[in-house]
Design a protein around this motif. Structure first.
Motif, PDB file in Angstrom:
ATOM      1  N   LYS A  55      25.909  95.380 -16.313  1.00 13.93           N
ATOM      2  CA  LYS A  55      24.992  95.487 -17.767  1.00 13.93           C
ATOM      3  C   LYS A  55      23.642  95.190 -17.882  1.00 13.93           C
ATOM      4  CE  LYS A  55      29.950  94.884 -19.963  1.00 13.93           C
ATOM      5  NZ  LYS A  55      30.601  93.566 -20.578  1.00 13.93           N
ATOM      6  N   CYS A  56      23.425  94.579 -17.767  1.00 10.20           N
ATOM      7  CA  CYS A  56      21.837  94.449 -17.454  1.00 10.20           C
ATOM      8  C   CYS A  56      21.240  95.308 -16.925  1.00 10.20           C
ATOM      9  CB  CYS A  56      21.420  92.676 -16.632  1.00 10.20           C
ATOM     10  SG  CYS A  56      19.793  92.383 -16.448  1.00 10.20           S
ATOM     11  N   TYR A  57      21.519  95.613 -15.729  1.00 14.18           N
ATOM     12  CA  TYR A  57      21.114  97.179 -15.084  1.00 14.18           C
ATOM     13  C   TYR A  57      21.195  98.054 -15.172  1.00 14.18           C
ATOM     14  CZ  TYR A  57      19.686 100.700 -11.078  1.00 14.18           C
ATOM     15  OH  TYR A  57      20.004 101.583 -10.473  1.00 14.18           O
ATOM     16  N   LEU A  58      22.162  98.231 -16.177  1.00 11.53           N
ATOM     17  CA  LEU A  58      22.360 100.035 -17.162  1.00 11.53           C
ATOM     18  C   LEU A  58      21.304  99.822 -18.318  1.00 11.53           C
ATOM     19  CD1 LEU A  58      25.954  99.989 -16.669  1.00 11.53           C
ATOM     20  CD2 LEU A  58      24.230 101.292 -15.574  1.00 11.53           C
ATOM     21  N   ASN A  59      20.624  98.138 -18.805  1.00  8.74           N
ATOM     22  CA  ASN A  59      19.927  98.052 -19.898  1.00  8.74           C
ATOM     23  C   ASN A  59      18.800  97.985 -19.201  1.00  8.74           C
ATOM     24  OD1 ASN A  59      21.664  98.480 -22.307  1.00  8.74           O
ATOM     25  ND2 ASN A  59      22.051  96.182 -21.626  1.00  8.74           N
ATOM     26  N   TRP A  60      18.841  98.078 -18.038  1.00 12.07           N
ATOM     27  CA  TRP A  60      16.888  98.736 -17.838  1.00 12.07           C
ATOM     28  C   TRP A  60      16.930  97.293 -17.511  1.00 12.07           C
ATOM     29  CZ3 TRP A  60      15.415 102.619 -15.538  1.00 12.07           C
ATOM     30  CH2 TRP A  60      16.283 104.027 -15.543  1.00 12.07           C
ATOM     31  N   GLY A  61      17.662  96.170 -17.013  1.00 11.12           N
ATOM     32  CA  GLY A  61      17.358  94.749 -17.329  1.00 11.12           C
ATOM     33  C   GLY A  61      16.790  94.399 -15.939  1.00 11.12           C
ATOM     34  N   GLN A  62      16.189  93.455 -15.386  1.00 13.06           N
ATOM     35  CA  GLN A  62      16.786  92.525 -14.405  1.00 13.06           C
ATOM     36  C   GLN A  62      17.088  91.097 -13.954  1.00 13.06           C
ATOM     37  OE1 GLN A  62      12.638  91.821 -12.035  1.00 13.06           O
ATOM     38  NE2 GLN A  62      13.102  90.639 -10.544  1.00 13.06           N
ATOM     39  N   SER A  63      17.633  90.769 -13.557  1.00  9.90           N
ATOM     40  CA  SER A  63      19.113  89.667 -13.669  1.00  9.90           C
ATOM     41  C   SER A  63      18.364  88.489 -13.607  1.00  9.90           C
ATOM     42  CB  SER A  63      19.991  89.835 -12.972  1.00  9.90           C
ATOM     43  OG  SER A  63      20.579  88.923 -12.727  1.00  9.90           O
ATOM     44  N   THR A  64      18.653  87.391 -14.231  1.00  6.38           N
ATOM     45  CA  THR A  64      18.237  86.039 -13.790  1.00  6.38           C
ATOM     46  C   THR A  64      18.246  85.614 -12.972  1.00  6.38           C
ATOM     47  OG1 THR A  64      18.050  84.892 -15.897  1.00  6.38           O
ATOM     48  CG2 THR A  64      16.302  85.921 -16.006  1.00  6.38           C
ATOM     49  N   GLN A  65      19.534  85.700 -12.611  1.00  7.08           N
ATOM     50  CA  GLN A  65      20.910  84.875 -11.817  1.00  7.08           C
ATOM     51  C   GLN A  65      21.162  84.000 -12.169  1.00  7.08           C
ATOM     52  OE1 GLN A  65      22.199  86.175  -8.775  1.00  7.08           O
ATOM     53  NE2 GLN A  65      20.502  87.850  -9.937  1.00  7.08           N
ATOM     54  N   GLU A  66      20.540  84.020 -13.984  1.00  3.01           N
ATOM     55  CA  GLU A  66      21.104  82.389 -14.648  1.00  3.01           C
ATOM     56  C   GLU A  66      22.737  82.436 -14.782  1.00  3.01           C
ATOM     57  OE1 GLU A  66      18.402  81.420 -16.947  1.00  3.01           O
ATOM     58  OE2 GLU A  66      16.763  80.966 -15.565  1.00  3.01           O
ATOM     59  N   GLN A  67      23.344  82.213 -14.623  1.00  5.33           N
ATOM     60  CA  GLN A  67      25.289  82.379 -15.136  1.00  5.33           C
ATOM     61  C   GLN A  67      25.650  81.310 -16.016  1.00  5.33           C
ATOM     62  OE1 GLN A  67      27.007  83.777 -11.605  1.00  5.33           O
ATOM     63  NE2 GLN A  67      26.094  85.849 -11.897  1.00  5.33           N
ATOM     64  N   THR A  68      26.387  81.410 -16.686  1.00  2.03           N
ATOM     65  CA  THR A  68      26.811  80.276 -17.736  1.00  2.03           C
ATOM     66  C   THR A  68      28.732  80.919 -17.854  1.00  2.03           C
ATOM     67  OG1 THR A  68      24.993  79.206 -18.618  1.00  2.03           O
ATOM     68  CG2 THR A  68      26.969  78.462 -19.721  1.00  2.03           C
ATOM     69  N   ILE A  69      29.636  80.490 -17.066  1.00  2.00           N
ATOM     70  CA  ILE A  69      30.914  80.440 -17.805  1.00  2.00           C
ATOM     71  C   ILE A  69      31.068  79.783 -19.175  1.00  2.00           C
ATOM     72  CG2 ILE A  69      33.602  80.078 -15.988  1.00  2.00           C
ATOM     73  CD1 ILE A  69      31.907  79.724 -13.474  1.00  2.00           C
ATOM     74  N   LEU A  70      31.825  80.813 -19.498  1.00  2.00           N
ATOM     75  CA  LEU A  70      32.009  80.704 -20.692  1.00  2.00           C
ATOM     76  C   LEU A  70      33.748  80.607 -21.016  1.00  2.00           C
ATOM     77  CD1 LEU A  70      29.993  83.586 -22.878  1.00  2.00           C
ATOM     78  CD2 LEU A  70      29.956  81.348 -22.477  1.00  2.00           C
ATOM     79  N   VAL A  71      34.220  81.325 -19.903  1.00  2.00           N
ATOM     80  CA  VAL A  71      36.144  80.560 -20.210  1.00  2.00           C
ATOM     81  C   VAL A  71      36.502  80.827 -18.820  1.00  2.00           C
ATOM     82  CG1 VAL A  71      38.519  81.721 -20.074  1.00  2.00           C
ATOM     83  CG2 VAL A  71      36.011  82.317 -22.705  1.00  2.00           C
ATOM     84  N   GLU A  72      36.973  80.732 -18.417  1.00  2.00           N
ATOM     85  CA  GLU A  72      37.707  80.270 -16.646  1.00  2.00           C
ATOM     86  C   GLU A  72      39.443  80.043 -16.623  1.00  2.00           C
ATOM     87  OE1 GLU A  72      35.759  78.600 -13.061  1.00  2.00           O
ATOM     88  OE2 GLU A  72      36.482  77.508 -13.562  1.00  2.00           O
ATOM     89  N   GLU A  73      40.741  81.040 -17.610  1.00  2.00           N
ATOM     90  CA  GLU A  73      41.354  79.973 -17.099  1.00  2.00           C
ATOM     91  C   GLU A  73      42.348  81.195 -16.334  1.00  2.00           C
ATOM     92  OE1 GLU A  73      42.266  80.694 -21.231  1.00  2.00           O
ATOM     93  OE2 GLU A  73      42.706  83.342 -21.208  1.00  2.00           O
ATOM     94  N   GLN A  74      43.830  80.382 -15.604  1.00  2.00           N
ATOM     95  CA  GLN A  74      44.716  81.234 -15.036  1.00  2.00           C
ATOM     96  C   GLN A  74      45.963  82.538 -15.897  1.00  2.00           C
ATOM     97  OE1 GLN A  74      46.859  79.165 -12.087  1.00  2.00           O
ATOM     98  NE2 GLN A  74      47.377  81.392 -10.921  1.00  2.00           N
ATOM     99  N   GLN A  75      46.070  82.768 -15.691  1.00  2.00           N
ATOM    100  CA  GLN A  75      46.909  83.730 -17.193  1.00  2.00           C
ATOM    101  C   GLN A  75      48.539  83.597 -16.915  1.00  2.00           C
ATOM    102  OE1 GLN A  75      45.304  85.855 -19.673  1.00  2.00           O
ATOM    103  NE2 GLN A  75      43.334  84.831 -19.176  1.00  2.00           N
ATOM    104  N   PRO A  76      49.086  82.528 -17.489  1.00  2.27           N
ATOM    105  CA  PRO A  76      49.967  81.909 -17.209  1.00  2.27           C
ATOM    106  C   PRO A  76      51.469  83.618 -16.946  1.00  2.27           C
ATOM    107  CG  PRO A  76      49.866  81.624 -19.483  1.00  2.27           C
ATOM    108  CD  PRO A  76      48.235  82.228 -19.007  1.00  2.27           C
ATOM    109  N   ASP A  77      50.683  84.400 -17.594  1.00  2.00           N
ATOM    110  CA  ASP A  77      51.721  85.035 -18.135  1.00  2.00           C
ATOM    111  C   ASP A  77      52.004  86.637 -16.403  1.00  2.00           C
ATOM    112  OD1 ASP A  77      49.614  86.347 -18.803  1.00  2.00           O
ATOM    113  OD2 ASP A  77      50.931  88.156 -19.994  1.00  2.00           O
ATOM    114  N   THR A  78      51.077  86.484 -16.168  1.00  2.00           N
ATOM    115  CA  THR A  78      50.433  87.285 -14.878  1.00  2.00           C
ATOM    116  C   THR A  78      50.446  86.657 -13.593  1.00  2.00           C
ATOM    117  OG1 THR A  78      48.299  87.983 -15.454  1.00  2.00           O
ATOM    118  CG2 THR A  78      49.922  89.883 -16.140  1.00  2.00           C
ATOM    119  N   GLY A  79      49.834  85.136 -14.105  1.00  2.00           N
ATOM    120  CA  GLY A  79      49.214  83.676 -12.976  1.00  2.00           C
ATOM    121  C   GLY A  79      47.557  84.951 -11.997  1.00  2.00           C
TER     122      GLY A  79
END
Length: 93
Positions: A55-79
Motif C-alpha cells: 500500500k505504501c509503494y502504490l501510494n508512491w511512498g517509501q516504507s520506514t520499516q517501523e511497524q506497530t501491531i494493532l491486532v494479533e489474534e487467533q480466530q476461534p472459528d477457523t484456527g
C-alpha cells in the motif's frame, strides 16, 4: 587556470543542489494499515507486513520499516491467525 579543492567542492555541491528535486521536495510521513491471515502467527504477520508495504509503494511512498501491531489474534472459528498492523510511510511532493 587551476581550481583549489574548496572551489571544486563548492561547485560540485551547487551542481548537485541544482539538479536535485529532492532538495526542494516536501516530505510527508503517514501510516498505512496492513492486514493478513495465516496458519501461524508468523504467516499472518508476514502477510500483513507485505500488505502494508504494498500500500505504501502504490501510494508512491517509501516504507520506514517501523511497524506497530494493532491486532494479533487467533480466530476461534477457523484456527487461523489474524494480524493487523500500522507501518510508517514517507512520500515526497
Amino acid at each position: 587556470m587551476k581550481m583549489n579543492k574548496c572551489g571544486l567542492s563548492t561547485a560540485a555541491f551547487l551542481i548537485s543542489i541544482a539538479f536535485s528535486t529532492a532538495a526542494f521536495a516536501d516530505r510527508y510521513r503517514y501510516e498505512v494499515i496492513g492486514e493478513g491471515i495465516g496458519h501461524t502467527r508468523d504467516e499472518a504477520y508476514d502477510a500483513a507486513s507485505y500488505d502494508a508495504s504494498r500500500k505504501c509503494y502504490l501510494n508512491w511512498g517509501q516504507s520506514t520499516q517501523e511497524q506497530t501491531i494493532l491486532v494479533e489474534e487467533q480466530q476461534p472459528d477457523t484456527g487461523y491467525w489474524y494480524v493487523k498492523l500500522a507501518e510508517g510511510c514517507i512520500s515526497e511532493d
